[in-house]
Design a protein around this motif. Structure first.
Motif, short mmCIF file in Angstrom:
data_model
loop_
_atom_site.label_atom_id
_atom_site.label_comp_id
_atom_site.label_asym_id
_atom_site.label_seq_id
_atom_site.Cartn_x
_atom_site.Cartn_y
_atom_site.Cartn_z
N LYS A 1 52.51 42.69 48.16
CA LYS A 1 51.57 43.59 48.64
C LYS A 1 50.19 42.39 48.68
O LYS A 1 49.45 42.22 50.51
CB LYS A 1 50.93 44.49 48.05
N THR A 2 49.39 41.67 47.88
CA THR A 2 48.56 40.81 47.53
C THR A 2 48.52 39.74 48.60
O THR A 2 47.80 39.34 49.72
CB THR A 2 47.78 40.96 46.99
N THR A 3 49.86 39.18 48.49
CA THR A 3 50.00 37.47 49.16
C THR A 3 50.20 38.66 50.33
O THR A 3 49.10 37.45 51.89
CB THR A 3 51.44 37.30 48.37
N PHE B 1 38.77 43.14 48.29
CA PHE B 1 38.43 42.76 46.62
C PHE B 1 38.71 43.77 45.70
O PHE B 1 38.36 44.95 45.16
CB PHE B 1 38.37 41.48 46.35
N GLN B 2 40.21 43.15 44.68
CA GLN B 2 40.62 44.10 44.42
C GLN B 2 39.74 44.37 42.89
O GLN B 2 39.38 45.99 42.56
CB GLN B 2 42.01 43.72 43.23
N ASN B 3 38.64 43.58 42.13
CA ASN B 3 37.59 43.66 41.82
C ASN B 3 36.59 43.40 42.48
O ASN B 3 35.57 42.91 42.02
CB ASN B 3 37.37 42.46 40.44
N LEU C 1 42.02 46.75 52.69
CA LEU C 1 41.74 46.57 50.93
C LEU C 1 43.10 46.87 50.15
O LEU C 1 43.64 47.50 50.37
CB LEU C 1 41.15 48.58 51.03
N ASP C 2 42.52 46.25 49.31
CA ASP C 2 43.44 45.58 48.01
C ASP C 2 43.22 45.99 46.35
O ASP C 2 42.48 46.16 45.93
CB ASP C 2 43.37 44.36 47.84
N GLU C 3 43.76 47.54 46.43
CA GLU C 3 44.17 48.49 45.55
C GLU C 3 42.29 48.51 45.11
O GLU C 3 42.11 48.62 43.90
CB GLU C 3 44.38 47.76 44.22
N PRO C 4 41.57 49.20 45.95
CA PRO C 4 40.30 49.18 45.89
C PRO C 4 40.11 50.19 44.36
O PRO C 4 39.27 50.27 44.24
CB PRO C 4 39.88 50.23 46.62
MG LIG Z 1 48.41 42.94 43.28
#
Ligand SMILES: [Mg+2]
Ligand SMILES: Nc1ncnc2c1ncn2[C@@H]1O[C@H](COP(=O)(O)OP(=O)(O)O)[C@@H](O)[C@H]1O
Lengths: 275, 328
Positions: B43-45, B82-84, B160-163
């Motif tokens: 997913k992130t890729t 981003f995730q963080n 949105l990456d796993e926000p």
């Molecule tokens: Mg990921």
């Protein structure tokens, strides 16, 4: 428990008191005494040694030390920052590059400075090659001037700039660089708006670690400056050897110490968590 | 409807593995689209390829019909949360939100930028926090700053990456509602990445289920949940019982003490092992005649079963999951 603690701390105290505080006090005392006939010190007590520092001759030396150290530090930062950034982003080969940065430490500083002399002198490698290629008619004056001293200082203290810079840059979250680009910043803009501000502590630490030893350097100006570029370190050394004026030498070295401590205070106040 | 983002056989090959393996997708303008899959499925890729942080090995990415593969991230009109969160720690909340405007709208005056930032901060209920640093605000506020920072640029697509995954569970549910509400209000296309099926089902207009670098199914949450085409999709989105070789969701299985009269072909007998109370319902666990385990969802205000009871389970043919795919 308390007693055990005291035992463990004792060696540290002994070393600090015996090898630092006591010599320091001796130097303080010497600086307030008069010069003995064959070196050493005698009474009467006097402040004259401190007043002599303000002689234009010595102020010139002080000023030269400061600007040569400042220029050397600036060059170290200019060269060290890209290098540290490169090492920090080298992925798996980081350790290799880090070891290469520290490689010079495996050889004595004296020998490395002599090596520079062999490179830079009139019959040295650089001048020989230039003349053999007929690029220059006569040898270039590469050695025994301020430029050679600055070169030597930059060469000698570059690792002290690279290591703290590397430590901060390595901790920099790569997502921040992605975020900057995502918001429209080109790599160049990212460098100035994100990387540089976030490595400020590393830069300050590196600059201090380079500037302070530069200010007190005597080997490099002595060998590469050939006695023409006299810095505070050389002045102090001279007073204890040829000039046989220990009290004045003590006064100058204490002033150097005060100068450095003052500088540290100034910077530490701005950057709370430095070093 | 028109397509804003299109992926064409997009592939990313890393030295040791193929993280994204020829995926094709078309995302409509204004859509809330989720990419759902287990951790490590790529997913992130995929998101990083769309944002431009990674270069695809093969395939194409079209934004408004134009290929953006050759463009660096700072020239693509997509935004990323981003995730963080990746907020700039040396800048205030205000400066963080203004960062993108200063870079992407060099012709705007200081006043224009201030107005836009103020509006974005008001939208995200961040008034009064302008001068704080990211280290001085809560997790939920950080997330809203990250959203404001990207939304203020009005990107074609917001990635949105796993926000929500960095938030605690209570806050996560609340932010889920706010996120959906926000997307409706601003009308920007969201490509939302998550490994949480509940998030994907409750938020999305449409969603894609991803597994091992491949997209297994695309559809509305209802379609994907009720008519999964592969075994992976069926099991990833909810419980599945495998009865007589067909998949049936726990809520579609019926249970009784007596053998149902009609259609005995689809009834199986078994024994109750026990039950789990889940608040809104009860899951009864049973072992069927041939040793197959079965979970049945019941409303315990109507009836209850005790361990050891002999029971019959049955279902309507219409509730059989239409799994045709051969993927495992
Ligand atoms: Mg990921
Ligand atoms: N830069 C990289 N180099 C090599 N492999 C990577 C890299 N980034 C991700 N991967 C691998 O690709 C796969 C997919 O990763 P990712 O896209 O982060 O998955 P997800 O976001 O769905 O959890 C993982 O197995 C991961 O190890």
């Amino acid at each position: 428990m308390q007693r055990l603690r005291a035992w463990f701390l004792a060696p540290g105290y002994l070393v600090t008191v015996g090898l630092f505080a006591v010599p320091m006090l001796i130097v303080c005392a010497y600086s307030l005494l008069s010069r003995g006939p064959y070196g050493g010190v005698t009474t009467p007590w006097t402040l004259e040694n401190y007043l002599r520092v303000f002689d234009p001759l010595y102020l010139t030396i002080l000023w030269r030390s400061v600007w040569i150290s400042a220029v050397s530090t600036a060059f170290c930062l200019l060269l060290g920052f890209p290098l540290a950034l490169f090492v920090a982003r080298a992925g798996k080969r980081r350790t290799l590059f880090l070891n290469l940065v520290m490689l010079p430490f495996w050889t004595s500083f004296l020998i490395r400075t002599y090596a520079w002399m062999f490179l830079l002198r009139d019959t040295g490698l650089i001048n020989t090659v230039l003349q053999a290629l007929h690029l220059t008619g006569a040898p270039l004056p590469l050695l025994f001037n301020n430029g050679a001293v600055i070169l030597g200082l930059v060469y000698g203290y570059l690792p002290f700039m690279v290591l703290p810079l590397y430590a901060t840059l390595e901790k920099l979250d790569p997502a921040l660089l992605d975020a900057a680009q995502d918001l429209g910043a080109s790599p160049w803009v990212t460098l100035w708006t994100v990387i540089v501000p976030l490595s400020k502590t590393g830069m300050m630490a590196g600059c201090l670690l380079v500037f302070i030893p530069c200010l007190g350097a005597y080997l490099t100006p002595d060998l590469l400056g050939g006695g023409k570029t006299v810095m505070i370190g050389n002045l102090v050394q001279n007073q204890f050897t040829t000039a046989r004026d220990w009290p004045f030498g003590s006064a100058v070295s204490l002033l150097l110490l005060i100068l450095v401590l003052g500088l540290l205070r100034l910077v530490a106040r701005k950057e709370e968590n430095l070093l | 409807m028109n397509t804003v983002l299109e992926l064409r056989s997009l592939t990313k090959q890393y030295p040791d593995q193929r993280a994204v393996d020829g995926i094709s997708l078309a995302i409509e303008r204004g859509e809330f689209f989720s990419l759902l899959g287990p951790s490590g499925c790529g997913k992130t890729t995929t998101l990083r390829l769309v944002a431009g942080f990674e270069e695809p090995t093969e395939g194409d990415i079209l934004l408004n019909g134009h290929s953006v593969v050759a463009l660096p991230p700072f020239r693509r009109n997509v935004g990323t949360v981003f995730q963080n969160y990746a907020l700039f720690p040396h800048l205030t909340v205000f400066e963080n939100v203004a960062f993108g405007l200063r870079r992407r709208r060099p012709n705007e005056t200081v006043d224009q930028i201030r107005q836009k930032v103020d509006r974005a901060l008001a939208l995200m209920q961040l008034r009064g926090k302008e001068k704080r640093r990211p280290s001085e605000i809560s997790g939920g506020e950080k997330q809203r700053v990250a959203l404001a920072r990207s939304l203020v640029l009005e990107p074609q697509v917001l990635l949105l990456d796993e926000p929500l995954s960095a938030l605690d569970p209570k806050l996560r549910k609340q932010m889920r509602i706010e996120l959906k509400e926000l997307q409706r209000r601003v009308g920007i296309t969201f490509l939302f990445i998550t490994h949480d099926e509940e998030e994907a089902l409750s938020l999305s207009d449409r969603m894609a289920v991803m597994n091992k670098g491949v997209i297994e199914q695309v559809g509305t949450p209802r379609e994907v949940y009720s008519t999964p085409t592969t075994r992976f999709v069926a099991e990833f989105l909810g419980g599945v019982n495998w009865l007589n070789g067909v998949g049936i969701r726990p809520e579609a299985v019926r249970m009784s003490r007596t053998k149902p009269r009609d259609d005995d072909r689809r009834s199986i007998e078994g024994v109750v092992n026990g039950s789990t109370f889940l608040g809104h319902c009860v899951h009864v666990h049973a072992t069927l005649a041939s040793g197959i385990p079965c979970v049945v969802e019941i409303d315990d205000r109507m009836t209850s079963f005790s361990p050891g009871e002999a029971i019959h389970v049955w279902w309507h043919p219409a509730d059989e999951l239409p799994i045709t795919g051969t993927r495992q």
